[in-house]
Design an enzyme around this catalytic site. Structure first.
Site, short mmCIF file in Angstrom:
data_model
loop_
_atom_site.label_atom_id
_atom_site.label_comp_id
_atom_site.label_asym_id
_atom_site.label_seq_id
_atom_site.Cartn_x
_atom_site.Cartn_y
_atom_site.Cartn_z
N LYS A 189 0.85 -1.20 0.00
CA LYS A 189 0.00 0.00 0.00
C LYS A 189 0.88 1.25 0.00
O LYS A 189 1.74 1.41 0.86
CB LYS A 189 -0.91 0.04 1.23
N GLU A 265 10.08 0.29 10.51
CA GLU A 265 11.14 1.29 10.34
C GLU A 265 10.47 2.63 10.65
O GLU A 265 9.63 3.11 9.88
CB GLU A 265 11.67 1.23 8.91
N CYS A 299 13.57 10.03 7.89
CA CYS A 299 13.50 9.42 9.22
C CYS A 299 14.84 9.55 9.94
O CYS A 299 14.90 9.62 11.15
CB CYS A 299 13.07 7.97 9.11
N GLU A 396 10.20 14.51 16.86
CA GLU A 396 10.53 14.48 15.44
C GLU A 396 9.70 15.53 14.71
O GLU A 396 8.47 15.49 14.74
CB GLU A 396 10.22 13.08 14.88
P1 NAD Z 1 2.04 7.72 9.00
O1 NAD Z 1 2.86 6.87 9.85
O2 NAD Z 1 0.66 8.07 9.44
O3 NAD Z 1 1.87 7.07 7.53
C1 NAD Z 1 2.77 6.17 6.94
C2 NAD Z 1 1.98 5.07 6.24
O4 NAD Z 1 1.16 4.38 7.20
C3 NAD Z 1 1.03 5.55 5.16
O5 NAD Z 1 1.00 4.60 4.10
C4 NAD Z 1 -0.32 5.53 5.87
O6 NAD Z 1 -1.40 5.39 4.98
C5 NAD Z 1 -0.18 4.32 6.76
N1 NAD Z 1 -1.06 4.33 7.93
C6 NAD Z 1 -1.51 5.39 8.64
N2 NAD Z 1 -2.31 4.98 9.64
C7 NAD Z 1 -2.37 3.63 9.58
C8 NAD Z 1 -3.03 2.63 10.36
N3 NAD Z 1 -3.80 2.93 11.39
N4 NAD Z 1 -2.85 1.34 10.01
C9 NAD Z 1 -2.06 1.00 8.98
N5 NAD Z 1 -1.43 1.90 8.20
C10 NAD Z 1 -1.57 3.21 8.50
O7 NAD Z 1 2.83 9.03 8.68
P2 NAD Z 1 2.18 10.46 8.40
O8 NAD Z 1 1.02 10.78 9.26
O9 NAD Z 1 1.95 10.57 6.96
O10 NAD Z 1 3.38 11.34 8.89
C11 NAD Z 1 3.41 11.67 10.27
C12 NAD Z 1 4.76 11.51 10.82
O11 NAD Z 1 5.27 10.21 10.60
C13 NAD Z 1 5.82 12.37 10.17
O12 NAD Z 1 5.79 13.69 10.57
C14 NAD Z 1 7.05 11.65 10.60
O13 NAD Z 1 7.36 11.96 11.91
C15 NAD Z 1 6.65 10.23 10.52
N6 NAD Z 1 7.10 9.60 9.28
C16 NAD Z 1 8.20 8.84 9.33
C17 NAD Z 1 8.64 8.25 8.17
C18 NAD Z 1 9.86 7.41 8.15
O14 NAD Z 1 10.46 7.23 7.10
N7 NAD Z 1 10.25 6.82 9.26
C19 NAD Z 1 7.97 8.44 6.98
C20 NAD Z 1 6.81 9.21 6.97
C21 NAD Z 1 6.38 9.76 8.15
#
Ligand code: NAD
Length: 492
Positions: A189, A265, A299, A396
Site C-alpha cells: 500500500k 522502520e 527518518c 521528530e
Molecule cells: P504515518 O505513519 O501516518 O503514515 C505512513 C503510512 O502508514 C502511510 O501509508 C499511511 O497510509 C499508513 N497508515 C496510517 N495509519 C495507519 C493505520 N492505522 N494502520 C495501517 N497503516 C496506517 O505518517 P504520516 O502521518 O503521513 O506522517 C506523520 C509523521 O510520521 C511524520 O511527521 C514523521 O514523523 C513520521 N514519518 C516517518 C517516516 C519514516 O520514514 N520513518 C515516513 C513518513 C512519516
C-alpha cells in the site's frame, strides 16, 4: 469514478497517461466500492488527479491474488527465475527513469535532481536483491550417524507492506526487493499523499515477467486499507515504514489478528555531533545536508545538532550562511535543492514546532517562516541555544528545522546524544579517530556516520534501536525479515 487512466503533464515528460486503478493480478482494476482519493500538488496546492481508493474488499482481493501466486506460479518458479524477474524490473525502471522521477517530483514535491537520485537507488536496490534470489541457502547439521539433519530457508508467505510518502519509490524498492527475492508474494500500500510513482511503476511488473498476483500495489488510506492489511488473517507478515505512533497501532493489530510477523522502520531524532577539531567547512556541508536533504522529511534527519563550545559561535555564523544558500523553489527547476513539504498537514505540523521553538525561547538564527505565499514551502530554519528539554529537541519535526546546542566534552555529548526515545541514526565530525570510534560505539543508534551524513547504501543494513524500529532493511540482514528456518530431521 469509473475511469482507470488520467492524462498528466510535467515539464520533463510532456503529456503522458497514468493508470489510476489498483494493480491486482497484473491488471489495473477499479476499487470495489468505487471510492477515490484526491492527490494534491504540494507546489501549487491544486489537485493533480484522483486515484482509486482501496477498501477492505480490495485488500481481500489483493491478498487472494497474492496467496494464489504464493501457492502456485511463484512457488514453482526457480530461485534463478525469481532473480531474473527482479533484474528485468530494475532494467525497466532504469529505462523509465525520467518518467518515474518526474512523477515522484509531481506529488511529493522533491527536487527533480533528488528524484533522479532516488530512481537510481531503486534500480541498484532491485539489482542487488535480484542477485540474492539464488543465494538463499540452508545448512546440513551433523548430529548423529543415524540421522540426517538439514535446514531450509523458506519464505513467510503473503507480505503486506505499508510505505510512507517521503521516499515513495525508494521505500517500495527497499520493501519488495528482499520479499520477492526470498519467494514471498506482496500486497503493497502506498501513502495516500504520494501514490503516483508506484502507479507509474506498476505496469513494469507484468513486463518484467512476474506472474499475476506476485506483486500487487494498492492505493488507499492508512486507517482503511492500511488497517485492513495489518489485521488481515491471510497476511503472514507486515512490514511498515512511517511514524512510531502508527507502528504501535500496526503491531497491536498484528498481535490481535493472526500474530503475523512485524518489521517496523519508524521515526528518529538523530544527533549530529561536531567536535572542536572537525574540518568545519566539511562538517557544515554535512550538517546542512543531514537536516535539509529531502526538506527535512527523512527518518534519519540529523535534527539535533550538538557543537563543541570552542567552535560554537563560528559554526553558527557559517551554518547560517550555508543554509541561506539552499535554493528553495519549484521542484522541477534543476538548481532547486528544497521543494515544498508534502502536504498542508505536514506544513502546519512543522510550523507549529517552529512556533513552539520561538515560544520556548530558542534563538532563531535564520528562517522561521513560510517561503513564498503559495505551496507548502518552509524556509530552512535554524534554532540555536536549544535546551535539551525543549519540544524541538525532543520530538521528530520532519521538516527543515535544525535545533543546535552547545556541549563541553565527549561524556556530556554521549549522554545528550542518547537522551532520546529514538535510535535510528547519528553522526560524529572529528579528525580524531579515537573520539570517532568511542562516540560511534557509545551511541545507541542503528547507523552512525563519521565525517559524513546520509551515506545509505543498499548493501548496508539500516534500522532502528529503541523506538525507531524493529528489524533491519537493506543488505543481507533484510533477507532474515522475509524468511523462516525449517529444520528437517531424517532417521536413516
Ligand atoms: P504515518 O505513519 O501516518 O503514515 C505512513 C503510512 O502508514 C502511510 O501509508 C499511511 O497510509 C499508513 N497508515 C496510517 N495509519 C495507519 C493505520 N492505522 N494502520 C495501517 N497503516 C496506517 O505518517 P504520516 O502521518 O503521513 O506522517 C506523520 C509523521 O510520521 C511524520 O511527521 C514523521 O514523523 C513520521 N514519518 C516517518 C517516516 C519514516 O520514514 N520513518 C515516513 C513518513 C512519516
Amino acid at each position: 469514478m469509473s475511469g482507470l487512466t488520467v492524462n498528466l503533464k510535467t515539464p520533463i515528460t510532456g503529456e503522458f497517461t497514468l493508470n489510476t486503478g489498483l494493480y491486482i493480478n497484473n491488471e489495473f482494476v477499479a476499487s470495489a466500492e468505487g471510492k477515490t482519493l484526491e492527490v494534491v500538488n504540494p507546489t501549487t496546492e491544486e489537485v493533480i488527479c484522483s486515484v482509486h481508493e482501496a477498501t477492505e474488499k480490495d485488500v481481500d482481493a489483493a491478498v487472494a491474488a497474492a496467496r494464489k501466486a504464493f501457492d502456485g506460479a511463484w512457488r514453482t518458479a526457480t530461485p534463478q527465475e525469481r532473480g531474473i524477474c527482479l533484474l528485468k524490473l530494475a532494467d525497466l525502471a532504469e529505462k523509465n527513469a525520467d518518467l518515474l522521477a518526474a512523477v515522484e517530483s509531481l506529488d511529493n514535491g522533491k527536487s527533480i535532481s533528488n528524484a533522479r537520485g532516488d530512481v537510481g537507488a531503486v534500480v541498484a536496490c532491485l539489482r542487488y536483491y535480484g542477485g540474492w534470489a539464488d543465494k538463499i541457502e540452508g545448512k546440513t547439521i551433523d548430529i548423529s550417524p543415524d540421522m540426517f539433519h538439514y535446514t531450509r530457508s523458506e519464505p513467510l508467505g503473503v507480505c503486506g507492506q505499508i510505505i510512507p510518502w517521503n521516499f515513495p519509490l525508494l521505500m517500495l524498492a527497499w520493501k519488495i526487493g528482499p520479499a520477492l527475492a526470498t519467494g514471498n508474494t506482496v500486497v503493497l500500500k502506498t501513502a495516500e499523499q504520494t501514490p503516483l510513482s508506484a502507479l507509474a511503476f506498476a505496469p513494469l511488473i507484468k513486463e518484467a515477467g512476474f506472474p499475476p498476483g506476485v506483486l500487487n500495489i494498492i492505493t488507499g488510506f492508512g486507517k482503511v486499507a492500511g488497517a485492513a492489511i495489518s489485521s488481515h488473517m491471510g497476511i503472514d507478515k507486515v512490514a511498515f515504514t512511517g511514524s512510531t505512533a502508527v507502528g504501535r497501532t500496526i503491531m497491536k493489530a498484528a498481535a490481535a489478528s493472526n500474530l503475523k510477523k512485524v518489521t517496523l522502520e519508524l521515526g528518529g531524532k538523530s544527533p549530529n555531533i561536531v567536535f572542536n577539531d572537525a574540518d568545519i567547512d566539511e562538517a557544515i556541508n554535512w550538517v546542512n545536508f543531514g537536516i535539509y536533504y529531502n526538506h527535512g522529511q527523512c527518518c534519519c534527519a540529523g535534527s539535533r545538532i550538538y557543537v563543541q563550545e570552542g567552535i560554537y559561535d563560528k559554526f553558527i555564523a557559517a551554518f547560517k550562511a550555508r543554509a541561506e544558500e539552499n535554493k528553495v523553489g519549484d521542484p522541477f527547476h534543476e538548481e532547486t535543492f528544497q521543494g515544498p513539504q508534502v502536504s498542508q498537514l505536514q506544513f502546519d505540523r512543522i510550523m507549529s514546532y517552529v512556533k513552539s521553538g520561538k515560544d520556548e525561547g530558542a534563538t532563531v538564527v535564520t528562517g522561521g517562516d513560510r517561503h513564498g505565499d503559495k505551496g507548502y514551502f518552509i524556509q530552512p530554519t535554524i534554532f540555536a541555544d536549544v535546551r535539551q528539554d525543549m519540544k524541538i529537541m525532543q520530538e521528530e519535526i520532519f521538516g527543515p528545522v535544525a535545533a543546535i546546542a552547545k556541549f563541553k566534552d565527549i561524556e556530556e555529548v554521549i549522554a545528550l546524544g542518547n537522551d532520546s526515545n529514538y535510535g535510528l541514526a547519528a553522526a560524529v565530525h572529528t579528525k580524531d579517530l579515537n573520539t570517532a570510534i568511542r562516540v560511534s560505539n557509545a551511541l545507541r543508534a542503528g547507523t552512525v556516520w563519521v565525517n559524513c551524513y546520509n551515506a545509505l547504501h543498499h548493501q548496508l543494513p539500516f534500522g532502528g534501536y529503541k523506538e525507531s524500529g524493529i528489524g533491519r532493511e537493506l543488505g543481507e540482514a533484510a533477507l532474515a525479515n522475509y524468511t523462516q528456518n525449517k529444520s528437517v530431521a531424517i532417521k536413516l
